[in-house]
Design a protein around this motif. Structure first.
Motif, mmCIF file in Angstrom:
data_model
loop_
_atom_site.group_PDB
_atom_site.id
_atom_site.type_symbol
_atom_site.label_atom_id
_atom_site.label_comp_id
_atom_site.label_asym_id
_atom_site.label_seq_id
_atom_site.Cartn_x
_atom_site.Cartn_y
_atom_site.Cartn_z
ATOM 1 N N GLU A 136 -64.105 -8.789 -20.875
ATOM 2 C CA GLU A 136 -64.467 -10.209 -20.930
ATOM 3 C C GLU A 136 -63.889 -10.919 -22.156
ATOM 4 O O GLU A 136 -63.794 -12.142 -22.195
ATOM 5 N N ARG A 137 -63.465 -10.177 -23.152
ATOM 6 C CA ARG A 137 -62.856 -10.775 -24.346
ATOM 7 C C ARG A 137 -61.354 -11.002 -24.176
ATOM 8 O O ARG A 137 -60.712 -11.596 -25.030
ATOM 9 N N GLY A 138 -60.793 -10.445 -23.086
ATOM 10 C CA GLY A 138 -59.349 -10.465 -22.914
ATOM 11 C C GLY A 138 -58.672 -9.302 -23.610
ATOM 12 O O GLY A 138 -57.461 -9.309 -23.810
ATOM 13 N N CYS A 139 -59.475 -8.280 -23.967
ATOM 14 C CA CYS A 139 -58.937 -7.113 -24.659
ATOM 15 C C CYS A 139 -58.579 -6.004 -23.671
ATOM 16 O O CYS A 139 -59.198 -5.860 -22.613
ATOM 17 N N LEU A 140 -57.609 -5.200 -24.046
ATOM 18 C CA LEU A 140 -57.088 -4.148 -23.188
ATOM 19 C C LEU A 140 -58.098 -3.014 -23.021
ATOM 20 O O LEU A 140 -58.703 -2.550 -23.988
ATOM 21 N N VAL A 141 -58.243 -2.556 -21.776
ATOM 22 C CA VAL A 141 -59.046 -1.375 -21.448
ATOM 23 C C VAL A 141 -58.111 -0.379 -20.771
ATOM 24 O O VAL A 141 -57.418 -0.715 -19.800
ATOM 25 N N ILE A 142 -58.079 0.846 -21.292
ATOM 26 C CA ILE A 142 -57.103 1.848 -20.855
ATOM 27 C C ILE A 142 -57.782 2.921 -20.017
ATOM 28 O O ILE A 142 -58.804 3.491 -20.412
ATOM 29 N N ASN A 143 -57.216 3.191 -18.846
ATOM 30 C CA ASN A 143 -57.673 4.289 -17.995
ATOM 31 C C ASN A 143 -56.551 5.326 -17.929
ATOM 32 O O ASN A 143 -55.519 5.099 -17.307
ATOM 33 N N ALA A 144 -56.772 6.456 -18.603
ATOM 34 C CA ALA A 144 -55.755 7.507 -18.687
ATOM 35 C C ALA A 144 -56.432 8.851 -18.434
ATOM 36 O O ALA A 144 -56.679 9.621 -19.364
ATOM 37 N N PRO A 145 -56.757 9.153 -17.160
ATOM 38 C CA PRO A 145 -57.581 10.321 -16.848
ATOM 39 C C PRO A 145 -56.977 11.660 -17.269
ATOM 40 O O PRO A 145 -57.713 12.622 -17.481
ATOM 41 N N LYS A 146 -55.644 11.735 -17.410
ATOM 42 C CA LYS A 146 -55.026 12.995 -17.812
ATOM 43 C C LYS A 146 -54.907 13.129 -19.324
ATOM 44 O O LYS A 146 -54.497 14.171 -19.837
ATOM 45 N N ILE A 147 -55.277 12.041 -20.036
ATOM 46 C CA ILE A 147 -55.150 12.041 -21.489
ATOM 47 C C ILE A 147 -56.502 11.914 -22.190
ATOM 48 O O ILE A 147 -56.708 12.440 -23.273
ATOM 49 N N ASP A 192 -60.989 11.558 -21.231
ATOM 50 C CA ASP A 192 -62.008 11.654 -20.176
ATOM 51 C C ASP A 192 -62.667 10.317 -19.879
ATOM 52 O O ASP A 192 -63.207 10.120 -18.789
ATOM 53 N N GLU A 193 -62.648 9.400 -20.843
ATOM 54 C CA GLU A 193 -63.318 8.110 -20.665
ATOM 55 C C GLU A 193 -62.339 6.965 -20.868
ATOM 56 O O GLU A 193 -61.301 7.121 -21.512
ATOM 57 N N GLU A 194 -62.690 5.801 -20.303
ATOM 58 C CA GLU A 194 -61.889 4.611 -20.559
ATOM 59 C C GLU A 194 -61.889 4.302 -22.060
ATOM 60 O O GLU A 194 -62.890 4.507 -22.747
ATOM 61 N N VAL A 195 -60.769 3.815 -22.560
ATOM 62 C CA VAL A 195 -60.668 3.425 -23.965
ATOM 63 C C VAL A 195 -60.672 1.903 -24.034
ATOM 64 O O VAL A 195 -59.775 1.246 -23.508
#
Length: 349
Positions: free
Chosen positions: A213-224, A226-229
């Motif tokens: 909601e802030r316009g900030c990046l959320v990273i989904n990297a399941p092989k790197i 375990d949780e969203e960053v």
């Protein structure tokens, strides 16, 4: 962890036992920059599934975090795929192995079977070797000081700090394929890469992104990981694998109700300022925060003020209300400018 049979370090192949003996010798008898290399190899080859690493401290206090070795392997494989790295390719390690960027150069070499040369980290690393390399990684300061020697590196990734426009323009004229990277310790170095010819970052294989909601990046990297960053990086989202980096949410300046992103202002000011600098917000009774420019080294203040006034794409809100000068910026252990500490020191001058 198993080491690829084609792995070489400074021209030498190692059996597992010999690699451990070599690492032990670095810890006991190596030069100061070689000790963390030895320690990391011992950590990497032991039976534990985890490795403890330190964050850089550039956006907060340095801290110790644990990373899974399998995730580090996956990161190395993704980088190898993205950059078409093959066994026996030559790579240069000129970053300190106290931090994740240097450690991951070693991991890529051990996992992909690369032949890695190690030189002492310095601001001009190519002066210590005459060899040519297929792949390398540097921070912007090293790149700046190595411009005339970069033809010896086929592909170069640049991270640790945003790439200034002036340096970027110089790099575009070189034969070396250069890339700016986006990542952090928690994502095991880069999860996205930007070719200098374009403005957008592209994620490496298996990584997708979105914004909060802030316009900030959320990273989904399941092989790197375990949780969203969830990051504090403000981005313009192009797709779930592409984004444009705008700046840091925690450095946004609210001046009289106008939100100013320092990194965007700094890119405009690189046209006229040759030394290191940054902009920041200071508490102000009238505006809430006022925009100030902090410059390293000697400056011609009247001339700089006149030049700032003549920057066409700088809005009136983006023009600093004051200029602060300090002889040397305060840096973290891996060379990143500590803005808050530097600003405080400049105010005391």
């Amino acid at each position: 962890m198993e080491t690829h049979p084609n792995f070489k370090l400074n021209g030498t192949s190692f059996s597992d036992n010999a690699l451990n003996e070599f690492a032990n010798s670095l810890v006991k008898e190596g030069k100061p920059f070689e000790v963390p290399i030895g320690n990391f190899i011992l950590d990497w080859t032991n039976q534990s599934k985890m490795v403890t690493v330190s964050t850089s401290g550039s956006t907060g206090k340095p801290k110790q975090i644990q990373l899974q070795k399998k995730h580090m392997v996956n990161s190395a494989l993704a980088t190898g795929s993205f950059f078409n790295l093959s066994a026996r390719d030559s790579v240069l390690l000129c970053l300190p192995c106290d931090f994740i960027a240097g450690k991951m150069m070693l991991v890529r070499a051990m996992v992909l079977g690369l032949q890695i040369d190690v030189v002492e980290p310095s601001s001009n690393p190519l002066k210590d070797t005459s060899n040519s390399y297929d792949f390398g990684a540097m921070i912007p300061l090293q790149v700046q000081n190595s411009i005339d020697k970069l033809y010896r590196i086929g592909k170069l990734i640049i991270g640790g700090a945003p790439l200034e426009k002036k340096l970027e323009n110089k790099l575009r004229s070189l034969k070396t394929a250069t890339y700016e990277t986006y990542g952090m310790t928690e994502t095991i170095t880069h999860i996205a890469v930007r070719k200098l010819e374009v403005s957008n970052f592209e994620t490496i294989p298996t990584v997708t992104v979105k914004t909060d909601e802030r316009g900030c990046l959320v990273i989904n990297a399941p092989k790197i990981t375990d949780e969203e960053v969830i990051t504090n990086d403000v981005v313009e989202l192009i797709s779930d694998t592409e984004f444009k980096w705008l700046g840091r949410y925690d450095t946004i300046i609210n001046s009289g109700g106008i939100k100013l992103i320092p990194e965007q202002i700094e890119r405009k000011l690189t046209k006229i300022i040759d030394t290191r600098f940054f902009v920041a917000g200071l508490q102000d009774d009238t505006f809430g925060e006022k925009l100030v420019l902090v410059v390293e080294g000697d400056i011609d203040m009247p001339n700089l003020l006149m030049q700032i006034d003549n920057v066409n794409d700088l809005s009136k809100y983006e023009k600093p209300k004051a200029i602060l000068n300090i002889e040397h910026f305060i840096q973290s252990a891996n060379g990143k400018v500590l803005r808050s500490e530097t600003l405080s020191a400049a105010l005391k001058n």
